[in-house]
Design an enzyme around this catalytic site. Structure first.
Site, PDB file in Angstrom:
ATOM      1  N   SER A 150      -9.961   1.399   2.851  1.00  0.00           N
ATOM      2  CA  SER A 150      -9.079   2.224   2.042  1.00  0.00           C
ATOM      3  C   SER A 150      -8.031   1.426   1.266  1.00  0.00           C
ATOM      4  O   SER A 150      -7.469   1.949   0.318  1.00  0.00           O
ATOM      5  CB  SER A 150      -8.371   3.227   2.941  1.00  0.00           C
ATOM      6  OG  SER A 150      -7.502   2.554   3.822  1.00  0.00           O
TER       7      SER A 150
ATOM      8  N   LYS B  85       0.861  -1.188   0.000  1.00  0.00           N
ATOM      9  CA  LYS B  85       0.000   0.000   0.000  1.00  0.00           C
ATOM     10  C   LYS B  85       0.895   1.235   0.000  1.00  0.00           C
ATOM     11  O   LYS B  85       1.980   1.221   0.603  1.00  0.00           O
ATOM     12  CB  LYS B  85      -0.883  -0.029   1.250  1.00  0.00           C
ATOM     13  CG  LYS B  85      -2.021   0.980   1.267  1.00  0.00           C
ATOM     14  CD  LYS B  85      -2.899   0.747   2.500  1.00  0.00           C
ATOM     15  CE  LYS B  85      -4.076   1.725   2.570  1.00  0.00           C
ATOM     16  NZ  LYS B  85      -4.954   1.444   3.726  1.00  0.00           N
TER      17      LYS B  85
ATOM     18  N   SER C 223     -10.148  -1.266   6.917  1.00  0.00           N
ATOM     19  CA  SER C 223      -9.568  -0.900   5.626  1.00  0.00           C
ATOM     20  C   SER C 223      -8.902  -2.046   4.868  1.00  0.00           C
ATOM     21  O   SER C 223      -8.673  -1.938   3.680  1.00  0.00           O
ATOM     22  CB  SER C 223      -8.540   0.220   5.802  1.00  0.00           C
ATOM     23  OG  SER C 223      -9.193   1.456   5.840  1.00  0.00           O
TER      24      SER C 223
END
Lengths: 480, 522
Positions: free
Chosen positions: A133, A56, A157
């Site tokens: 996310s 990420k 997330s």
């Protein structure tokens, strides 16, 4: 590239060719190493089993930008690698690049990003959310770009996008994986999460990452780790069905849940309905805590030392420094959350908002401690000795989301802060630091398993059993 | 109470001499000064509070900056326990209670020298509470008093900003250096008391190895809270805080100026606003008012846990501590050392400089300290048969003769003690001994016996006949003084004694000289 039949291609070649082919439309990967160089250095005969990772974009890397999908960090390259990068490399893992995300991990649709939204690869014909996310991470695994994509999980997330994209998404107990070099959103909740296409890969990568790190003050000490079980217990379990988690699920999701519990009972496990009353209050508590921590953590993005800086960095009306830089650098959703967080911490609101939320958080932990079998090493039981309660629950099982990935439209994008209300199924685990995993059980449906802090192995054990029941893997990732 | 103000006049002494300032405001009551202090002391721990950078006030800008100090994304604080131990030392030295549990809070404000946008400090659970620093008369106050210390907290220092034309330059070398902030109750009543407090605190922190105390370098920074009350203790003004005072003169004069300002306002029946004020060397001036004060949005730092302090940690810190100045001063000024307050203070002050510069790991070794040397020398002197009367010479001469030449304690204790034993047995005169001490301070390596022989200094080596010859000569040369003595002015004999001593270069005992002159005159 050589023209080989798919069977002959090495796993790395497969991943890269899939990225080249479909990332343009899915938009999950936002920066990556030079693929030709990676291929040249890679020896498929020797390294065929090495795990292939994507990270990420809130994980600091020395030789790729780390932007958190924010204009505020556009072009920022960290001078150091986060601890997880070091651990991956030390264990022969191969890192391909970085994945898209909601700006600073704030969002549930991966739509608030300077790189443009991520699309859910399970739905070719329409734009459905991949969840957020860590949407880029889940979409990458679903699209077969890598074995493992590391995400972060502050309120769900990692689990929500994994559920929406029908992949495995594991949020270990708070403090098991080092956060050093992982950009903070709300660090009392932030956990590095693992997204993978199989339970094997979840466990393999967890083994690599699960270690004490002296650079992270919140990372569990070796002494504490000694209390944690090394493997799942070899006995039938008591599975908790939380009364407050019986919500208005979409029928298909509810059906999967019933099927899951019935099969577990058939296998000899016991399912018990229990009450965790504070669960209902977890979302407002989460908002108060996470936004407050975020407003503090994001105060450093002032453009002075790195990142984006406005040309004229003085607010023309209020004559305040940094105003234009932060206004232009941070997106609308981030600004909304920071404003709420700032308010929560002001003298007049602190007691009623922030402190009250902390009390709710503690109540929730106490609720969990009351019904769970294992003791909590971080927050001992308040209702008796902090020892095992053989009458207690081993794990809880419920769907990860009320429904499947929704179609994205203008209206949905503007709902903003209220969207997190959907996270009632994932947030409690962050507030209490519990290990939780989502197992794919249908198209865009995940079953969530969670248990006591430190009891990750029991959670992973039952997750494996659920995976055995459904054996659901979406077509693309199966071929990786 | 509503006060009717009819004017005021100064009735007290000046702040500088330790007097309390009093302004009469209505023939019955008086304006009195009420002072509290907030002091920031830089911890001389060798590491920053939350990173392994090594701070230095002299390093080139931005060369002592870790990733955390620069607030890079993804960095986290790692508490340096040396800083905590120094904070505990300060707490123990100030009779404060180290708390069983402490934690850190974030204080938010935007400023270029505060890179993370917040300072890590301790608001809710400080390191220590409830200290007290007694001010004694010897500390320079008219009446002894106890100054209470509310709390002692650990916190980060900021970087430095400087301005070049329209550029703001930021140096982060100092950012994240450990500080203790110490807040007193408003227990002081005069500028002299405030100055005495800061002086004594500085000496204590230096002696405990906590802080270098260098005020010009900003290692010790003082804010003063000034308000006015009446003689019944009722507050008449809101307290104003004067920020960043860098020296004793600034502390004293800014307090006096601020007191004057508040009294002027009160006398005109005006309200004293609660301001934060600066000091320009002459007047205090407004920096910001209470209404403009920022809301710092304190909250517990989520990266840092609560720290539990076991008793054994406190005890081990206590055991490492050097004796504190008051203990040393009490000891040195009493028998058998019998130093004057000023001399004792000099030793303690010089030692504190030594301790304050030592790395924390070595700070418990006290071998090279002057007080330790003084105590050892006196004890050895007495053990070897020296008299108590001459024992007090040791400290006095150490301060006044030895330290005039050398900065550190004598290396050869034996040689040093031999010198005083020679005085004690009347082998040499005190004048000779003083000269010899200078010789030793300049590096003379031989024994005292050798020196006495080498320079022919032994009192017994000089015959009485030699002395009487000199006396006779001096008497002959000064008939008028002899005449005065004979007329009954006995004290004039000391002039002759002096002349004889000068002539014989101090090799004779003055008592002996006087007896000889007496004899010769008669």
């Amino acid at each position: 590239m050589d023209q080989k039949s798919p069977e002959d291609m090495s796993r790395l070649v497969k991943c890269i060719s899939r990225i080249n082919k479909t990332n343009k439309s899915i938009n999950a990967v936002i920066s990556h190493y030079d693929f030709d160089t990676l291929l040249k250095q890679h020896n498929p005969n020797a390294n065929e089993n090495d795990l292939i990772f994507l990270l990420k974009d809130n994980m600091c890397t020395k030789d790729l930008p780390t932007t958190c999908a924010s204009k505020a960090l556009s072009g920022f390259v960290s001078p150091y690698d986060c601890t997880i990068v070091e651990r991956i490399r030390a264990n022969n893992g191969l890192i391909l690049g970085k994945t898209n995300m909601d700006e600073f991990a704030m969002g549930t649709d991966n739509a608030y990003t300077t790189y443009g939204p991520v699309k859910n690869p399970l739905f070719a014909d329409e734009y459905r959310t991949p969840g957020g996310s860590s949407g880029g991470a889940a979409a990458s695994v679903a699209a077969g770009y890598c074995d493992i994509a590391l995400g972060t999980d502050t309120g769900g997330s990692t689990r929500l996008p994994s559920s929406f994209c029908s992949v495995f998404g594991f949020k270990p107990s708070y403090g098991r994986i080092s956060r050093y070099g992982v950009v903070s959103f709300a660090q009392s909740l932030d956990t590095v999460g693992i997204v993978a296409n199989s339970m094997d890969n979840i466990e393999k990568s967890f083994k690599i990452l699960d270690a004490h790190d002296p650079k992270d003050p919140t990372c569990l000490t070796n002494e504490m780790r000694e209390n944690f079980a090394k493997s799942a217990p070899n006995r039938k379990l008591r599975i908790g069905l939380i009364h407050e988690a019986i919500l208005d699920y979409e029928p298909e999701v509810r059906k999967k849940w019933e099927e899951c519990l019935e099969t577990l009972i058939e296998a000899g496990h016991e399912v018990v309905e229990v009450s965790v009353p504070t669960l209902k209050m977890s979302v407002p508590a989460y908002i108060a805590i996470s936004f407050s921590e975020a407003t503090s953590n994001l105060a450093r993005y002032d453009g002075v030392r790195y990142g984006y800086r406005a040309v004229e960095d003085m607010d023309p009306v209020y004559r305040t420094l940094y105003g234009p830089t932060r206004n232009e650098g941070l997106g609308d959703e981030v600004q909304r959350r920071l404003l709420i967080g700032t308010f929560n911490l002001t003298e007049g609101a602190y007691d009623e908002h922030f402190l009250k939320a902390q009390k709710v958080r503690r109540m929730l932990i106490n609720d969990f401690n009351k019904v769970l079998r294992k003791p909590n090493m971080l927050f001992p039981r308040t209702n008796g000795p902090n020892t095992e309660n053989v009458e207690g629950i081993d794990v809880f099982v419920n769907p990860t989301s009320l429904g499947i990935a929704h179609v994205m439209g203008k209206k949905r994008e503007e709902e903003s802060v209220l969207e997190v209300l959907g996270d009632v199924l994932t947030i409690p685990c962050n507030l209490a630091g519990l290990p939780a995993i989502t197992v794919p059980v249908g198209k865009s449906i995940g079953m969530e398993v969670y248990g006591q802090h430190g009891d990750d192995m029991t959670v992973l054990g039952i997750a494996r059993e659920i995976d055995e029941i459904f054996k659901y893997k979406n077509k693309i990732s199966e071929s990786v | 109470m509503v006060c009717y103000l009819v004017g005021y006049l100064v009735t007290g002494g000046t702040g500088g001499t330790g007097g309390t300032w009093l302004f009469v405001y209505d023939y019955v009551h008086m304006f009195r000064l009420k002072l509290g202090l907030e002091i920031h002391a830089q911890l001389n721990a060798g590491r920053k509070l939350f990173s392994p950078s090594i701070p230095s006030p002299h390093a080139l800008p931005n060369t002592r900056v870790s990733f955390f100090d620069a607030a890079l994304p993804g960095t986290q604080p790692i508490l340096d326990w040396n800083c905590v131990h120094l904070g505990m030392r300060a707490a123990l030295a100030l009779n404060a209670r180290v708390q069983p549990r402490f934690a850190f809070d974030r204080k938010h404000y935007f400023y270029p020298d505060q890179p993370s946008g917040y300072q890590i400090t301790q608001k809710h659970f400080p390191l220590a509470r409830n200290g007290v620093l007694p001010l004694l008369k010897r500390d320079g106050v008219q009446n002894a008093l106890d100054v209470r210390i509310e709390q002692i907290q650990l916190e980060q220092d900021t970087g430095r900003t400087s301005y070049l034309d329209d550029l703001t330059l930021v140096d982060l070398n100092r950012a994240n250096t450990g500080l203790i902030e110490l807040v007193t109750k408003p227990d002081m009543r005069s500028a002299a008391e405030a100055v005495a407090f800061v002086k004594k605190l500085r000496l204590i922190l230096k002696s405990a190895g906590v802080c270098t105390g260098e005020m010009e370098q900003g290692a010790l920074r003082v804010d003063v809270n000034v308000s006015v009350m009446d003689d019944a203790g009722r507050d008449l003004s809101s307290r104003c805080e004067i920020k960043n005072l860098f020296g004793f003169a600034a502390i004293k004069h800014s307090i006096m100026a601020e007191f004057q300002r508040q009294c002027d306002l009160l006398a005109r029946n005006e309200v004293v606003e609660r301001d934060t004020r600066g000091w320009d060397g002459k007047n205090t001036y407004k920096l910001r008012s209470k209404e403009e004060a920022a809301d710092y949005r304190y909250f517990p730092d989520p990266d840092l846990p609560d720290y539990v302090v076991p008793n054994k940690v406190i005890e081990s810190v206590r055991n490492q501590m050097m004796p504190m100045p008051d203990t040393l001063l009490d000891k040195l000024t009493s028998k058998p050392f019998s130093l004057s307050n000023a001399d004792a203070y000099t030793l303690v002050e010089l030692d504190s400089g030594l301790h304050s510069r030592k790395p924390i790991e070595e700070s418990s070794s006290s071998d090279s300290s002057l007080t330790a040397f003084c105590v050892t020398a006196v004890q050895e002197f007495l053990q070897r048969g020296g008299s108590e009367k001459n024992a007090k010479l040791i400290g006095k001469w150490l301060v006044n003769i030895w330290l005039g030449i050398r900065e550190s304690a004598p290396q050869n204790t034996n040689q040093f003690v031999d010198l005083f034993l020679a005085v004690d047995s009347n082998e040499i005169t005190t004048t000779t001994a003083k000269m010899l001490l200078k010789l030793l301070a300049n590096g003379y390596q031989g024994s005292i016996a050798d020196a006495v022989k080498e320079y022919d200094l032994d009192t017994s080596a000089h015959s009485v006949s030699e002395l009487s010859a000199v006396c006779k000569q001096v008497l002959d040369e000064n008939p008028s003084i002899v005449a005065r003595i004979k007329s009954g002015k006995r004290n004039a004999i000391m002039v002759l004694v002096g002349l004889v001593l000068k002539e014989t270069q101090g090799t004779f005992d003055p008592k002996l000289v006087r007896e000889e002159i007496d004899r010769t005159i008669q």
